[in-house]
Design a protein around this motif. Structure first.
Motif, short mmCIF file in Angstrom:
data_model
loop_
_atom_site.label_atom_id
_atom_site.label_comp_id
_atom_site.label_asym_id
_atom_site.label_seq_id
_atom_site.Cartn_x
_atom_site.Cartn_y
_atom_site.Cartn_z
N LEU A 32 4.06 0.89 12.31
CA LEU A 32 3.28 1.75 11.43
C LEU A 32 2.87 3.04 12.13
CD1 LEU A 32 1.07 -0.96 9.73
CD2 LEU A 32 2.76 0.47 8.59
N ASP A 33 2.54 2.96 13.42
CA ASP A 33 2.19 4.17 14.17
C ASP A 33 3.39 5.11 14.32
OD1 ASP A 33 -0.49 3.63 14.56
OD2 ASP A 33 -0.14 2.52 16.43
N PRO A 38 7.01 -1.62 7.79
CA PRO A 38 7.61 -2.90 8.13
C PRO A 38 8.09 -3.69 6.92
CG PRO A 38 5.25 -2.94 8.57
CD PRO A 38 5.59 -1.57 8.13
N ALA A 39 7.58 -3.39 5.73
CA ALA A 39 7.97 -4.15 4.54
C ALA A 39 9.26 -3.62 3.93
CB ALA A 39 6.85 -4.10 3.51
N CYS A 40 9.35 -2.31 3.71
CA CYS A 40 10.52 -1.76 3.03
C CYS A 40 11.44 -0.96 3.96
CB CYS A 40 10.11 -0.90 1.84
SG CYS A 40 9.21 0.60 2.28
N GLY A 41 11.00 -0.66 5.18
CA GLY A 41 11.84 0.05 6.14
C GLY A 41 11.91 1.55 5.93
N ALA A 42 11.02 2.11 5.13
CA ALA A 42 11.03 3.56 4.87
C ALA A 42 10.57 4.32 6.11
CB ALA A 42 10.13 3.88 3.69
N LYS A 62 0.99 6.84 5.50
CA LYS A 62 -0.22 7.66 5.58
C LYS A 62 -1.30 6.82 6.26
CE LYS A 62 -2.56 8.33 1.85
NZ LYS A 62 -3.08 8.74 0.56
N SER A 63 -1.91 7.37 7.32
CA SER A 63 -2.96 6.63 8.01
C SER A 63 -4.31 7.28 7.75
CB SER A 63 -2.68 6.56 9.51
OG SER A 63 -2.70 7.85 10.06
N LYS A 64 -5.33 6.46 7.66
CA LYS A 64 -6.67 6.94 7.37
C LYS A 64 -7.65 6.16 8.25
CE LYS A 64 -9.78 6.27 3.58
NZ LYS A 64 -9.90 6.03 2.16
N TYR A 79 -3.38 1.85 6.96
CA TYR A 79 -2.05 2.41 6.79
C TYR A 79 -1.58 2.13 5.37
CZ TYR A 79 -2.00 2.51 11.89
OH TYR A 79 -2.30 2.75 13.21
N THR A 80 -1.02 3.15 4.72
CA THR A 80 -0.54 3.02 3.35
C THR A 80 0.89 3.56 3.27
OG1 THR A 80 -2.78 3.38 2.55
CG2 THR A 80 -1.01 3.56 0.94
N CYS A 81 1.79 2.77 2.70
CA CYS A 81 3.17 3.22 2.51
C CYS A 81 3.28 3.91 1.16
CB CYS A 81 4.13 2.03 2.57
SG CYS A 81 5.86 2.49 2.31
N ASN A 82 3.89 5.09 1.15
CA ASN A 82 4.04 5.84 -0.10
C ASN A 82 5.16 5.28 -0.97
OD1 ASN A 82 1.99 7.59 0.68
ND2 ASN A 82 3.42 8.98 1.69
N ASN A 83 6.10 4.54 -0.40
CA ASN A 83 7.23 4.03 -1.17
C ASN A 83 6.94 2.68 -1.84
OD1 ASN A 83 8.68 6.26 -0.40
ND2 ASN A 83 9.64 5.25 1.33
N CYS A 84 6.45 1.71 -1.07
CA CYS A 84 6.26 0.37 -1.63
C CYS A 84 4.80 0.03 -1.91
CB CYS A 84 6.88 -0.68 -0.71
SG CYS A 84 6.07 -0.85 0.89
N GLY A 85 3.86 0.87 -1.48
CA GLY A 85 2.45 0.62 -1.76
C GLY A 85 1.79 -0.36 -0.81
N LEU A 86 2.40 -0.63 0.33
CA LEU A 86 1.84 -1.54 1.31
C LEU A 86 0.55 -0.96 1.89
CD1 LEU A 86 2.32 -4.07 3.27
CD2 LEU A 86 3.23 -2.35 4.83
N LYS A 87 -0.51 -1.77 1.96
CA LYS A 87 -1.77 -1.36 2.57
C LYS A 87 -2.15 -2.38 3.62
CE LYS A 87 -4.41 1.37 -0.67
NZ LYS A 87 -5.64 1.47 -1.42
N GLU A 88 -2.39 -1.89 4.85
CA GLU A 88 -2.81 -2.77 5.93
C GLU A 88 -3.89 -2.08 6.74
OE1 GLU A 88 0.26 -4.19 8.48
OE2 GLU A 88 1.38 -5.10 6.84
#
Length: 99
Positions: A32-33, A38-42, A62-64, A79-88
């Motif tokens: 993520l850094d 890690p979910a969709c590989g974008a 996108k990190s916040k 961390y938020t993925c713009n493609n798959c919507g993953l939030k961690e």
């Protein structure tokens, strides 16, 4: 005697599974850094404008910063993925006071 060996094997399994959990969590945070989901590989996409030659980057992660616990505390980052919507949410050790 078999009980002692059984308990020893269970203890070793618990220790190694805990180590594996923390290793996978740390490698997931490192992905993520680096900007890879890690979910969709974008990954980060780059586009070059043909007319001006300018290069545009579109970040997929996108990190916040959620909480900064002071000089000696930890930092909680979302961390938020713009493609798959993953939030961690991951924690990392702070680097001291930034004066």
């Amino acid at each position: 005697m078999y009980t002692v060996f059984g308990l020893l094997i269970i203890l070793l399994i618990v220790i190694f599974s805990t180590l594996l959990y923390f290793k996978s969590k740390k490698s997931r945070q490192a992905d993520l850094d680096n900007g890879t989901c890690p979910a969709c590989g974008a990954t980060t996409k780059s586009f070059k404008d043909a007319n001006t030659g300018a290069v545009f980057n579109v970040e997929s992660i996108k990190s916040k910063l959620l909480k900064n616990h002071g000089c000696s505390g930890i930092k909680e980052t979302e961390y938020t993925c713009n493609n798959c919507g993953l939030k961690e949410v991951h924690t990392s050790v702070g680097q001291g006071c930034e004066l």
